[in-house]
Design an enzyme around this catalytic site. Structure first.
Site, PDB file in Angstrom:
ATOM      1  N   TRP A 170       0.843  -1.207   0.000  1.00  0.00           N
ATOM      2  CA  TRP A 170       0.000   0.000   0.000  1.00  0.00           C
ATOM      3  C   TRP A 170       0.880   1.261   0.000  1.00  0.00           C
ATOM      4  O   TRP A 170       0.698   2.165  -0.831  1.00  0.00           O
ATOM      5  CB  TRP A 170      -0.928  -0.029   1.222  1.00  0.00           C
ATOM      6  CG  TRP A 170      -1.852   1.143   1.359  1.00  0.00           C
ATOM      7  CD1 TRP A 170      -2.183   2.065   0.392  1.00  0.00           C
ATOM      8  CD2 TRP A 170      -2.587   1.529   2.530  1.00  0.00           C
ATOM      9  NE1 TRP A 170      -3.074   2.977   0.900  1.00  0.00           N
ATOM     10  CE2 TRP A 170      -3.339   2.671   2.215  1.00  0.00           C
ATOM     11  CE3 TRP A 170      -2.690   1.018   3.832  1.00  0.00           C
ATOM     12  CZ2 TRP A 170      -4.176   3.316   3.135  1.00  0.00           C
ATOM     13  CZ3 TRP A 170      -3.527   1.654   4.745  1.00  0.00           C
ATOM     14  CH2 TRP A 170      -4.259   2.786   4.394  1.00  0.00           C
TER      15      TRP A 170
ATOM     16  N   ASP B   9       1.243  -8.291  -1.431  1.00  0.00           N
ATOM     17  CA  ASP B   9      -0.162  -7.875  -1.389  1.00  0.00           C
ATOM     18  C   ASP B   9      -0.277  -6.447  -1.921  1.00  0.00           C
ATOM     19  O   ASP B   9       0.432  -5.548  -1.480  1.00  0.00           O
ATOM     20  CB  ASP B   9      -0.666  -7.904   0.062  1.00  0.00           C
ATOM     21  CG  ASP B   9      -2.091  -7.383   0.152  1.00  0.00           C
ATOM     22  OD1 ASP B   9      -3.013  -8.132  -0.231  1.00  0.00           O
ATOM     23  OD2 ASP B   9      -2.288  -6.230   0.586  1.00  0.00           O
TER      24      ASP B   9
ATOM     25  N   TYR C  52      -4.242   1.290  -4.888  1.00  0.00           N
ATOM     26  CA  TYR C  52      -3.030   1.839  -4.250  1.00  0.00           C
ATOM     27  C   TYR C  52      -2.268   2.660  -5.281  1.00  0.00           C
ATOM     28  O   TYR C  52      -1.644   2.122  -6.209  1.00  0.00           O
ATOM     29  CB  TYR C  52      -2.131   0.723  -3.708  1.00  0.00           C
ATOM     30  CG  TYR C  52      -2.726  -0.094  -2.571  1.00  0.00           C
ATOM     31  CD1 TYR C  52      -3.850   0.341  -1.863  1.00  0.00           C
ATOM     32  CD2 TYR C  52      -2.150  -1.299  -2.194  1.00  0.00           C
ATOM     33  CE1 TYR C  52      -4.382  -0.411  -0.825  1.00  0.00           C
ATOM     34  CE2 TYR C  52      -2.676  -2.054  -1.149  1.00  0.00           C
ATOM     35  CZ  TYR C  52      -3.791  -1.604  -0.471  1.00  0.00           C
ATOM     36  OH  TYR C  52      -4.309  -2.352   0.557  1.00  0.00           O
TER      37      TYR C  52
ATOM     38  N   HIS D 185     -12.085  -6.003  -1.647  1.00  0.00           N
ATOM     39  CA  HIS D 185     -11.340  -5.025  -0.851  1.00  0.00           C
ATOM     40  C   HIS D 185     -12.215  -4.366   0.228  1.00  0.00           C
ATOM     41  O   HIS D 185     -12.731  -3.273   0.036  1.00  0.00           O
ATOM     42  CB  HIS D 185     -10.770  -3.957  -1.799  1.00  0.00           C
ATOM     43  CG  HIS D 185      -9.647  -3.168  -1.205  1.00  0.00           C
ATOM     44  ND1 HIS D 185      -8.818  -2.368  -1.967  1.00  0.00           N
ATOM     45  CD2 HIS D 185      -9.192  -3.050   0.063  1.00  0.00           C
ATOM     46  CE1 HIS D 185      -7.927  -1.787  -1.193  1.00  0.00           C
ATOM     47  NE2 HIS D 185      -8.135  -2.181   0.053  1.00  0.00           N
TER      48      HIS D 185
ATOM     49  N   SER E  72     -10.799  -9.415   1.878  1.00  0.00           N
ATOM     50  CA  SER E  72     -10.131  -8.623   2.890  1.00  0.00           C
ATOM     51  C   SER E  72     -11.261  -8.005   3.701  1.00  0.00           C
ATOM     52  O   SER E  72     -12.166  -7.390   3.130  1.00  0.00           O
ATOM     53  CB  SER E  72      -9.267  -7.537   2.231  1.00  0.00           C
ATOM     54  OG  SER E  72      -8.604  -6.795   3.233  1.00  0.00           O
TER      55      SER E  72
HETATM   56  N1  LIG Z   1      -8.281  -2.830   3.351  1.00  0.00           N
HETATM   57  C1  LIG Z   1      -7.232  -3.579   3.119  1.00  0.00           C
HETATM   58  O1  LIG Z   1      -7.332  -4.612   2.510  1.00  0.00           O
HETATM   59  C2  LIG Z   1      -5.899  -3.127   3.632  1.00  0.00           C
HETATM   60  C3  LIG Z   1      -5.829  -2.057   4.529  1.00  0.00           C
HETATM   61  C4  LIG Z   1      -4.595  -1.752   5.092  1.00  0.00           C
HETATM   62  C5  LIG Z   1      -3.468  -2.459   4.731  1.00  0.00           C
HETATM   63  N2  LIG Z   1      -3.555  -3.474   3.816  1.00  0.00           N
HETATM   64  C6  LIG Z   1      -2.361  -4.244   3.414  1.00  0.00           C
HETATM   65  O2  LIG Z   1      -1.590  -4.563   4.553  1.00  0.00           O
HETATM   66  C7  LIG Z   1      -0.260  -4.040   4.406  1.00  0.00           C
HETATM   67  C8  LIG Z   1       0.336  -3.718   5.740  1.00  0.00           C
HETATM   68  O3  LIG Z   1      -0.427  -2.777   6.465  1.00  0.00           O
HETATM   69  P1  LIG Z   1      -0.040  -1.241   6.528  1.00  0.00           P
HETATM   70  O4  LIG Z   1       0.986  -0.943   5.475  1.00  0.00           O
HETATM   71  O5  LIG Z   1      -1.312  -0.485   6.514  1.00  0.00           O
HETATM   72  O6  LIG Z   1       0.561  -1.058   7.984  1.00  0.00           O
HETATM   73  P2  LIG Z   1       1.838  -1.625   8.772  1.00  0.00           P
HETATM   74  O7  LIG Z   1       2.429  -2.747   8.025  1.00  0.00           O
HETATM   75  O8  LIG Z   1       1.363  -1.860  10.153  1.00  0.00           O
HETATM   76  O9  LIG Z   1       2.811  -0.363   8.799  1.00  0.00           O
HETATM   77  C9  LIG Z   1       3.577  -0.063   7.682  1.00  0.00           C
HETATM   78  C10 LIG Z   1       4.394   1.208   7.918  1.00  0.00           C
HETATM   79  O10 LIG Z   1       5.226   1.115   9.069  1.00  0.00           O
HETATM   80  C11 LIG Z   1       6.506   1.711   8.800  1.00  0.00           C
HETATM   81  N3  LIG Z   1       7.495   0.617   8.860  1.00  0.00           N
HETATM   82  C12 LIG Z   1       7.416  -0.598   8.263  1.00  0.00           C
HETATM   83  N4  LIG Z   1       8.473  -1.372   8.579  1.00  0.00           N
HETATM   84  C13 LIG Z   1       9.243  -0.655   9.401  1.00  0.00           C
HETATM   85  C14 LIG Z   1      10.466  -0.922  10.066  1.00  0.00           C
HETATM   86  N5  LIG Z   1      11.094  -2.093   9.961  1.00  0.00           N
HETATM   87  N6  LIG Z   1      11.004   0.059  10.843  1.00  0.00           N
HETATM   88  C15 LIG Z   1      10.379   1.244  10.976  1.00  0.00           C
HETATM   89  N7  LIG Z   1       9.210   1.560  10.365  1.00  0.00           N
HETATM   90  C16 LIG Z   1       8.645   0.616   9.589  1.00  0.00           C
HETATM   91  C17 LIG Z   1       6.421   2.322   7.402  1.00  0.00           C
HETATM   92  O11 LIG Z   1       5.910   3.674   7.463  1.00  0.00           O
HETATM   93  P3  LIG Z   1       6.763   4.938   7.987  1.00  0.00           P
HETATM   94  O12 LIG Z   1       8.206   4.654   7.741  1.00  0.00           O
HETATM   95  O13 LIG Z   1       6.228   6.111   7.249  1.00  0.00           O
HETATM   96  O14 LIG Z   1       6.426   5.020   9.469  1.00  0.00           O
HETATM   97  C18 LIG Z   1       5.357   1.466   6.753  1.00  0.00           C
HETATM   98  O15 LIG Z   1       4.698   2.072   5.685  1.00  0.00           O
HETATM   99  C19 LIG Z   1      -0.476  -2.865   3.432  1.00  0.00           C
HETATM  100  O16 LIG Z   1       0.729  -2.432   2.833  1.00  0.00           O
HETATM  101  C20 LIG Z   1      -1.459  -3.462   2.477  1.00  0.00           C
HETATM  102  O17 LIG Z   1      -0.819  -4.325   1.582  1.00  0.00           O
HETATM  103  C21 LIG Z   1      -4.751  -3.825   3.284  1.00  0.00           C
END
Ligand SMILES: NC(=O)c1ccc[n+]([C@@H]2O[C@H](COP(=O)([O-])OP(=O)(O)OC[C@H]3O[C@@H](n4cnc5c(N)ncnc54)[C@H](OP(=O)(O)O)[C@@H]3O)[C@@H](O)[C@H]2O)c1
Length: 331
Positions: free
Chosen positions: A24, A54, A59, A125, A156
């Protein structure tokens, strides 16, 4: 590759890395991410054995799908599973829009973005709850499988109850759901039912949008086009997608308490991912990453030792005391 663990994605029979890649943030809605960083993040994940990606058609309006496709073209023959999603192009986003014709139109566009003739996995989605009570939507997905455009499909979901309803459809082979230290309810009835039915579980928002990395403070500022700025109140989409629905200040206090539980040799982000991998019902966890360093550190969580019982119990206690009152009855 040797340092990555692999699990089977439910009845799909596909083997996927237990740490995947959430795409995303490299699409949009998370502040600016340069194309070079996005590509390096995908590359770093591939280099560390990540085989599950994913993404979604919305996105960055297809940017995320196209970036993945471009990176994979550079690594022909890599056994990667790409999951995308459809439904959020609907405006207004209503159950009636989940028609066979619209779904096929969305799938055709994603096939073109991904540069493939058939996609590995299509997920609805986070559709309106009403969609789960419309068998014709799932018949339409069966039709797309029959037409050879999608190999597998899943959903999802926002809520545990939506997941439980969705997996009553025999064609639903995967469920993507929010599950993390701040969102523990899926580990109850849903995980048991998913395992019983052989449904693959894809865990999203594992870091609570970055809160569970431990790097944030009350002063942390986000870009105006980052959902952590504009969706804290849920005005753009379900508030549960931003910080897992936990109020930022409450989340920060809980993170302070978590610090003492993180074993030596792990970052807090890796601890948060490792905690998720302790659950056997989980097929893959998909942390988002904006650059190569984040992607590499996240992938490395697979190779860290399991958490011990006292640590798991302490995380459970922290959740019950500090977080559950805000989230348990909402999702
Ligand atoms: N409705 C749906 O279906 C839906 C909704 C949400 C997500 N998703 C999927 O789930 C995936 C994961 O969820 P998410 O991206 O929302 O949230 P997440 O994985 O909880 O957080 C991702 C964010 O945390 C930070 N980060 C990641 N790894 C890190 C590390 N090792 N050290 C420090 N900061 C780190 C980055 O942002 P910063 O560096 O800016 O802090 C990154 O963009 C999405 O990419 C997407 O593919 C799907």
């Amino acid at each position: 590759m040797a340092d990555m663990g692999y699990r089977v994605l439910g009845r799909t029979g596909l083997t996927v890395s237990e740490v995947g890649f959430g795409a995303w943030a490299i699409g949009g809605t998370w502040g600016p991410v340069a194309e070079s960083d996005a590509t390096a993040a995908i590359r770093a994940a591939l280099d560390r054995g990540v085989t599950f990606f994913d993404t979604a058609d919305v996105y960055g309006d297809g940017r995320s799908e196209c970036l993945i496709a471009a990176a994979l073209r550079e690594s022909p023959g890599t056994p990667v599973v790409v999951a995308t999603k459809a439904g959020r192009r609907l405006d207004p986003h209503l159950a009636e829009g989940y028609s066979a014709a619209n779904l096929e139109r969305f799938v055709d566009r994603s096939l073109s973005n991904l540069g493939v003739e058939a996609m590995d996995l299509l997920q609805l989605h986070c559709p309106p709850t009403e969609v789960y009570y419309r068998p014709e939507v799932f018949e339409a997905l069966d039709g797309l499988v029959g037409a050879g455009k999608i190999r597998h499909y899943g959903v999802s979901v926002e809520k545990v109850e939506e997941a439980l309803k969705a997996i009553e459809y025999p064609g639903v082979e995967t469920v993507q759901i929010i599950f993390n230290i701040f969102r523990q309810r899926p580990a109850g009835l849903f995980f048991a039912e998913a395992q019983r039915r052989g449904v693959g579980v894809i865990v999203r928002v594992p870091l609570a949008s970055g809160l569970l990395t431990g790097k944030m403070t009350p002063e942390t500022a986000f870009a105006p086009d980052d959902h952590r700025s504009f969706n804290r109140d849920g005005s753009a989409f379900d508030v549960g997608e931003t910080f897992a629905g936990v109020d930022f200040e409450t989340g920060l206090s809980a993170v302070e308490e978590l610090r003492s539980l993180v074993p030596v040799g792990m970052t807090m982000a890796q601890f948060a991912l490792r905690w998720i991998l302790m659950f056997g019902a989980v097929s893959t966890v998909i942390p988002g990453a904006k650059d190569a360093a984040q992607a590499a550190a996240n992938a490395a969580a697979s190779n860290l030792p399991p958490l011990d019982e006292p640590t798991m119990a302490a995380v459970s206690d922290l959740y019950s005391r500090l977080i559950a009152p805000q989230v348990r009855h909402r999702w």
